[in-house]
Design a protein around this motif. Sequence first.
Motif, PDB file in Angstrom:
ATOM      1  N   GLY A   1       9.626   2.110  -6.992  1.00  0.00           N
ATOM      2  CA  GLY A   1       8.990   2.022  -8.297  1.00  0.00           C
ATOM      3  C   GLY A   1       9.742   1.109  -9.246  1.00  0.00           C
ATOM      4  O   GLY A   1       9.708   1.296 -10.468  1.00  0.00           O
TER       5      GLY A   1
ATOM      6  N   HIS B   1       8.661  -1.557  -4.113  1.00  0.00           N
ATOM      7  CA  HIS B   1       7.409  -0.828  -4.338  1.00  0.00           C
ATOM      8  C   HIS B   1       7.642   0.671  -4.173  1.00  0.00           C
ATOM      9  O   HIS B   1       7.190   1.480  -4.997  1.00  0.00           O
ATOM     10  N   ARG B   2       8.371   1.041  -3.155  1.00  0.00           N
ATOM     11  CA  ARG B   2       8.647   2.462  -2.908  1.00  0.00           C
ATOM     12  C   ARG B   2       9.600   3.053  -3.945  1.00  0.00           C
ATOM     13  O   ARG B   2       9.504   4.231  -4.274  1.00  0.00           O
TER      14      ARG B   2
ATOM     15  N   THR C   1       0.862  -1.181   0.000  1.00  0.00           N
ATOM     16  CA  THR C   1       0.000   0.000   0.000  1.00  0.00           C
ATOM     17  C   THR C   1       0.897   1.229   0.000  1.00  0.00           C
ATOM     18  O   THR C   1       2.118   1.131  -0.131  1.00  0.00           O
ATOM     19  N   ALA C   2       0.308   2.380   0.158  1.00  0.00           N
ATOM     20  CA  ALA C   2       1.099   3.612   0.216  1.00  0.00           C
ATOM     21  C   ALA C   2       1.884   3.726   1.516  1.00  0.00           C
ATOM     22  O   ALA C   2       2.757   4.570   1.647  1.00  0.00           O
ATOM     23  N   GLY C   3       1.590   2.872   2.499  1.00  0.00           N
ATOM     24  CA  GLY C   3       2.279   2.931   3.781  1.00  0.00           C
ATOM     25  C   GLY C   3       1.659   4.003   4.657  1.00  0.00           C
ATOM     26  O   GLY C   3       0.627   4.569   4.329  1.00  0.00           O
TER      27      GLY C   3
ATOM     28  N   TYR D   1       2.657  -1.609   6.845  1.00  0.00           N
ATOM     29  CA  TYR D   1       2.553  -2.728   5.904  1.00  0.00           C
ATOM     30  C   TYR D   1       2.241  -3.997   6.686  1.00  0.00           C
ATOM     31  O   TYR D   1       2.788  -4.214   7.767  1.00  0.00           O
TER      32      TYR D   1
END
Length: 300
Positions: free
Chosen positions: A131, A128-129, A94-96, A99
């Motif tokens: 990208g 994920h962060r 998710t966007a944090g 988690y």
Amino acid sequence: MGNGSPGTPVVHGFPHLDTVRSAITALYRRLSPDGVHTYGTSLVPADAAFSDADDLHLGAQRVARALVQHLRLPDARMVVGFRTMEHAASVELTAGPEYFIELNDRFRSHRRDIGAALAHEITHVLLHRLGLEFPGTRANEILTDTVTTYLGAGWLLLDAFREDAVSRQKLGYLTPEEFGYVLAKRALVFDEDPSPWFTSPQAYTAYTKGREQALHDLRRPPLTAAGWAGRRRYAKDRRYAQDHPGTVADPGVPYAFEPGGEGLRVSFPCPTCHQRIRLPVRGRVTARCGLCRTRLECDT
């Protein structure tokens, strides 16, 4: 994380090597050499140690925090739970900043491997962060295993590999030898010896096989460290390319010749980051990889 069920046949060898090398290149491109070198010290075994006397949830949280710090995720909070599931572990991306990681219930009684499972899942959060991802689930999982290992936490995944006459276990998507390969690539860059950290004899054997493959990368033409047979083959291919401009390269060799404005050029992968390097064919030359800055002695 898949491929974690005890008893599942373990694949050996180097079937994913092209994807692994692409993952190393992608990591250097995304982090830069300076960024990669901030991970110069591997996670120490004490930070992932987990005894049967430890409280299950508190211990899992402690190891998760150590991995968050090691992977430089300062504002990421990991909530670790256990449940019955097909795979070894999973993480909700998710966007944090919080988690949720779920581990297979079997880790309740196999606590020594909790750190390995968490390392893979927390690297998913890092990627994920950043990208950074590859298309397709399998390629993306190979990317995750490779980055986990190259940034100093993946020796845990290799150490989770155990195989004997009655049972077997392996975590992650890489083969044990591929984990050994990435670990050896890291060891060569950071002058590190991970072998004392292994508790699994099978992990040590896989590491030595992976290290042989990693050392082979340093001995491929046109590098001057290439062996006699490789240099002889290279000279033969070079003569053919000079006499037959535009010939398609043999896919069985790592280098390729191509015509340039000022004569023949050769392209080949950097032995450290696998970015392709192009040099004019003019004999001995010292080059520097434009991506990872490795200094290369070549005989083109």
